[in-house]
Write a protein that holds these residues in place. Structure first.
Motif, PDB file in Angstrom:
ATOM      1  N   THR A  30      39.919  11.252 106.661  1.00  0.00           N
ATOM      2  CA  THR A  30      38.456  11.815 107.092  1.00  0.00           C
ATOM      3  C   THR A  30      37.799  12.338 105.763  1.00  0.00           C
ATOM      4  O   THR A  30      36.746  12.179 105.782  1.00  0.00           O
ATOM      5  CB  THR A  30      38.963  12.970 108.089  1.00  0.00           C
ATOM      6  OG1 THR A  30      39.718  12.603 109.045  1.00  0.00           O
ATOM      7  CG2 THR A  30      37.847  13.622 108.564  1.00  0.00           C
ATOM      8  N   TYR A  53      35.415  19.726 112.274  1.00  0.00           N
ATOM      9  CA  TYR A  53      36.627  19.088 112.377  1.00  0.00           C
ATOM     10  C   TYR A  53      37.738  19.886 112.266  1.00  0.00           C
ATOM     11  O   TYR A  53      38.588  19.693 113.119  1.00  0.00           O
ATOM     12  CB  TYR A  53      36.755  17.948 111.335  1.00  0.00           C
ATOM     13  CG  TYR A  53      35.800  16.667 111.258  1.00  0.00           C
ATOM     14  CD1 TYR A  53      34.842  16.685 112.291  1.00  0.00           C
ATOM     15  CD2 TYR A  53      35.741  15.757 110.355  1.00  0.00           C
ATOM     16  CE1 TYR A  53      33.801  15.575 112.499  1.00  0.00           C
ATOM     17  CE2 TYR A  53      34.675  14.815 110.486  1.00  0.00           C
ATOM     18  CZ  TYR A  53      33.856  14.653 111.580  1.00  0.00           C
ATOM     19  OH  TYR A  53      32.904  13.674 111.518  1.00  0.00           O
ATOM     20  N   LEU A  86      41.192  12.477 114.890  1.00  0.00           N
ATOM     21  CA  LEU A  86      39.881  12.414 114.362  1.00  0.00           C
ATOM     22  C   LEU A  86      39.709  10.853 114.231  1.00  0.00           C
ATOM     23  O   LEU A  86      40.757   9.906 114.115  1.00  0.00           O
ATOM     24  CB  LEU A  86      39.914  12.824 112.960  1.00  0.00           C
ATOM     25  CG  LEU A  86      40.081  14.411 113.255  1.00  0.00           C
ATOM     26  CD1 LEU A  86      40.264  15.041 111.709  1.00  0.00           C
ATOM     27  CD2 LEU A  86      38.490  14.936 113.758  1.00  0.00           C
TER      28      LEU A  86
END
Length: 333
Positions: A30, A53, A86
């Protein structure tokens, strides 16, 4: 503005995500994606998303310990389950599968289900182009646009991207949202205290607004009016009916800390350009069109500005906002 190296920004983003509970693999994938988006000038999909996030990890909107896996595979098609995490580790796996299957079968379709925000669509395709394949990326997203003639948000902004490799130069890469602008641009404008142009968004009452916060509470305007709305419908069906994911109206907004796990879907297609014609014919046709385009001096090849920006960022670092610089200094998001 303060400048940081890509490595420094990636380390900070990774540490922030791990502190919020992400596995090292999820955090690294990520962080790399966020910094890549920042490096190519897509601030709306870059480090501006980090605190979002992290908040989703802490609130449980994301499975912090998710491990994506191949749920089903048949011939040139595969389905990746993001395990409610994610999106980026699942997308990494999907791209690996798309390249492998595209090279084996000449065309591949890989879907991703039970996922989250997947960032800049075009960035996912870089490895596909580097492998010599043409590629396409699609995703649905939480409801932000009405069906044409409707009065409530139903479709996501549903970006699409395509890349076509070239023999001696950077690929042609098109990346666009089906709203007039990506919703993340409203997030950046709201964070920076700036207005947005009229025509980008509607407020909760369906009226045009220059206030990004009102736009975030309302709806985005589709690109091309009815044509954009119809394309958003196509992407919604492509990413959901073929993967079993959630429709945009079934997913709570990414901009809310609390809410459901969005369970949205993505789709990737990889095609071997030599499957139907020779590589020589493919490259000749690509270059003939690009030469015709560039005969007009103001024409630019899609994707090349982003490639140039990334090379510059790799050499000189990235200038980040004072807000992000302050977070870097305090080591928190």
């Amino acid at each position: 503005m303060t400048t940081y190296s890509l490595d420094a920004l990636t380390q900070w983003a990774r540490e922030t995500l791990e502190a919020a509970g992400a596995t090292p693999e999820m955090a690294q994938s990520t962080a790399r994606a966020l910094v890549d988006a920042e490096a190519v000038g897509l601030r709306s999909h870059g480090l501006a998303r980090l605190s979002q996030y992290a908040a989703h990890l802490r609130s449980g909107r994301v499975n912090a310990k998710a491990v994506p896996f191949v749920r089903r595979a048949h011939g040139a098609a595969a389905l990746i389950d993001a395990d409610e995490g994610l999106a980026f580790p699942a997308c990494d796996l999907a791209i690996n599968e798309a390249i492998r299957l595209g090279q084996e079968f000449s065309i591949a379709f890989v879907g991703v289900t039970r996922s989250h925000h997947f960032g800049a669509a075009g960035n996912h395709l870089a490895r596909i182009a580097a492998s010599g394949l043409a590629g396409f990326a699609f995703t649905n997203s939480p409801a932000a646009m009405p069906a044409w003639g409707g009065r409530r948000a139903l479709f996501g902004t549903n970006p699409i991207a395509a890349t076509f490799p070239r023999q001696y130069d950077d690929p042609v890469t098109v990346d666009l949202s089906l709203s007039k602008v990506a919703r993340g641009k409203l997030l950046v404008a709201a964070r920076d205290g700036q207005e947005i142009p009229l025509g980008w968004a509607l407020d909760a009452q369906g009226q045009p607004t220059s206030d990004p916060r009102a736009g975030l509470k309302g709806m985005m305007c589709p690109a091309g009016d009815v044509k954009g709305a119809m394309l958003a419908l196509v992407v919604e069906l492509l990413c959901v009916s073929l993967t079993g994911a959630a429709f945009g109206f079934e997913a709570d907004s990414f901009f809310d800390e609390n809410g459901n796990r969005p369970h949205i879907g993505h789709a990737f297609i990889a095609i071997n350009p030599s499957a139907l014609v020779s590589a020589e014919v493919y490259h000749e046709r690509i270059e003939t069109l690009l030469a015709a385009m560039l005969a007009d001096e103001d024409v630019r090849i899609p994707g090349h500005r982003r490639t140039d920006l990334k090379r510059q960022a790799q050499r000189s670092g990235i200038e980040v906002s004072e807000d992000i610089a302050a977070q870097m200094s305090g080591r928190q998001a």
